[in-house]
Motif scaffolding. Structure first.
Motif, PDB file in Angstrom:
ATOM      1  N   LYS A   1     -51.676  -2.628  54.627  1.00  0.00           N
ATOM      2  CA  LYS A   1     -52.053  -2.922  53.104  1.00  0.00           C
ATOM      3  C   LYS A   1     -53.246  -1.956  53.436  1.00  0.00           C
ATOM      4  CE  LYS A   1     -49.544  -6.928  52.149  1.00  0.00           C
ATOM      5  NZ  LYS A   1     -50.177  -8.271  51.195  1.00  0.00           N
TER       6      LYS A   1
ATOM      7  N   GLU B   1     -55.889  -4.704  55.597  1.00  0.00           N
ATOM      8  CA  GLU B   1     -54.991  -5.451  57.059  1.00  0.00           C
ATOM      9  C   GLU B   1     -53.519  -4.961  57.566  1.00  0.00           C
ATOM     10  OE1 GLU B   1     -52.487  -8.988  53.749  1.00  0.00           O
ATOM     11  OE2 GLU B   1     -54.415  -9.451  54.511  1.00  0.00           O
TER      12      GLU B   1
ATOM     13  N   HIS C   1     -49.638  -4.954  57.967  1.00  0.00           N
ATOM     14  CA  HIS C   1     -48.109  -5.586  56.523  1.00  0.00           C
ATOM     15  C   HIS C   1     -47.609  -5.679  58.218  1.00  0.00           C
ATOM     16  CE1 HIS C   1     -46.011  -6.711  53.585  1.00  0.00           C
ATOM     17  NE2 HIS C   1     -45.243  -5.760  54.112  1.00  0.00           N
ATOM     18  N   SER C   2     -47.172  -6.827  58.152  1.00  0.00           N
ATOM     19  CA  SER C   2     -45.692  -7.687  59.561  1.00  0.00           C
ATOM     20  C   SER C   2     -44.893  -8.048  58.847  1.00  0.00           C
ATOM     21  CB  SER C   2     -46.710  -8.531  60.280  1.00  0.00           C
ATOM     22  OG  SER C   2     -47.227  -9.807  59.702  1.00  0.00           O
ATOM     23  N   THR C   3     -43.628  -7.165  58.702  1.00  0.00           N
ATOM     24  CA  THR C   3     -42.013  -7.494  57.745  1.00  0.00           C
ATOM     25  C   THR C   3     -41.028  -7.139  59.005  1.00  0.00           C
ATOM     26  OG1 THR C   3     -42.220  -5.266  56.754  1.00  0.00           O
ATOM     27  CG2 THR C   3     -43.357  -7.585  55.741  1.00  0.00           C
TER      28      THR C   3
ATOM     29  N   TRP D   1     -50.005  -3.453  44.684  1.00  0.00           N
ATOM     30  CA  TRP D   1     -50.717  -3.455  45.776  1.00  0.00           C
ATOM     31  C   TRP D   1     -50.141  -2.409  46.234  1.00  0.00           C
ATOM     32  CZ3 TRP D   1     -48.294  -3.751  50.441  1.00  0.00           C
ATOM     33  CH2 TRP D   1     -46.926  -4.586  50.433  1.00  0.00           C
TER      34      TRP D   1
ATOM     35  N   LYS E   1     -49.221  -0.033  50.399  1.00  0.00           N
ATOM     36  CA  LYS E   1     -48.578  -0.021  51.743  1.00  0.00           C
ATOM     37  C   LYS E   1     -48.580   2.151  52.002  1.00  0.00           C
ATOM     38  CE  LYS E   1     -45.015  -1.780  51.929  1.00  0.00           C
ATOM     39  NZ  LYS E   1     -43.261  -2.350  51.655  1.00  0.00           N
TER      40      LYS E   1
END
Length: 99
Positions: free
Chosen positions: A32, A12, A14-16, A80, A82
């Protein structure tokens, strides 16, 4: 790489805030990815799925957060992986494409 593996590598986006600032500065995106994914696999998956040219891939293993509970003591979320993907000038990925 077969079609199933391409979609198994990228889990998916990864939005931060950090990912957004990296995207603005370097034309990059964060994903991710599967823990056993390699940089060449990530590069080919992004290029084939989104139709863009990938310049650079940086990966890191993110440790799972430690959660403390009054009754159960300490528990830990899963670790996980990244990946930060930098695209060529002029390329972009639209995650919310209209149909």
């Amino acid at each position: 790489m077969n079609e199933e593996r391409k979609y198994a590598v990228l889990l998916e986006p990864h939005s931060t805030e950090k990912a957004a600032s990296i995207g603005d500065l370097n034309n990059g995106y964060a994903f991710k990815v599967a823990t056993d994914a390699t940089k060449p696999e990530i590069k080919s998956a992004v290029e084939s799925i989104f139709g863009v040219t990938v310049v650079n891939v940086t990966t890191l293993n993110q440790k799972g957060k430690v959660k403390r509970n009054w009754r159960r003591g300490v528990s830990r979320k899963k670790n996980w992986k990244k990946a930060y993907v930098r695209l060529a000038q002029g390329d972009e990925i639209d995650f919310v494409a209209e149909r």
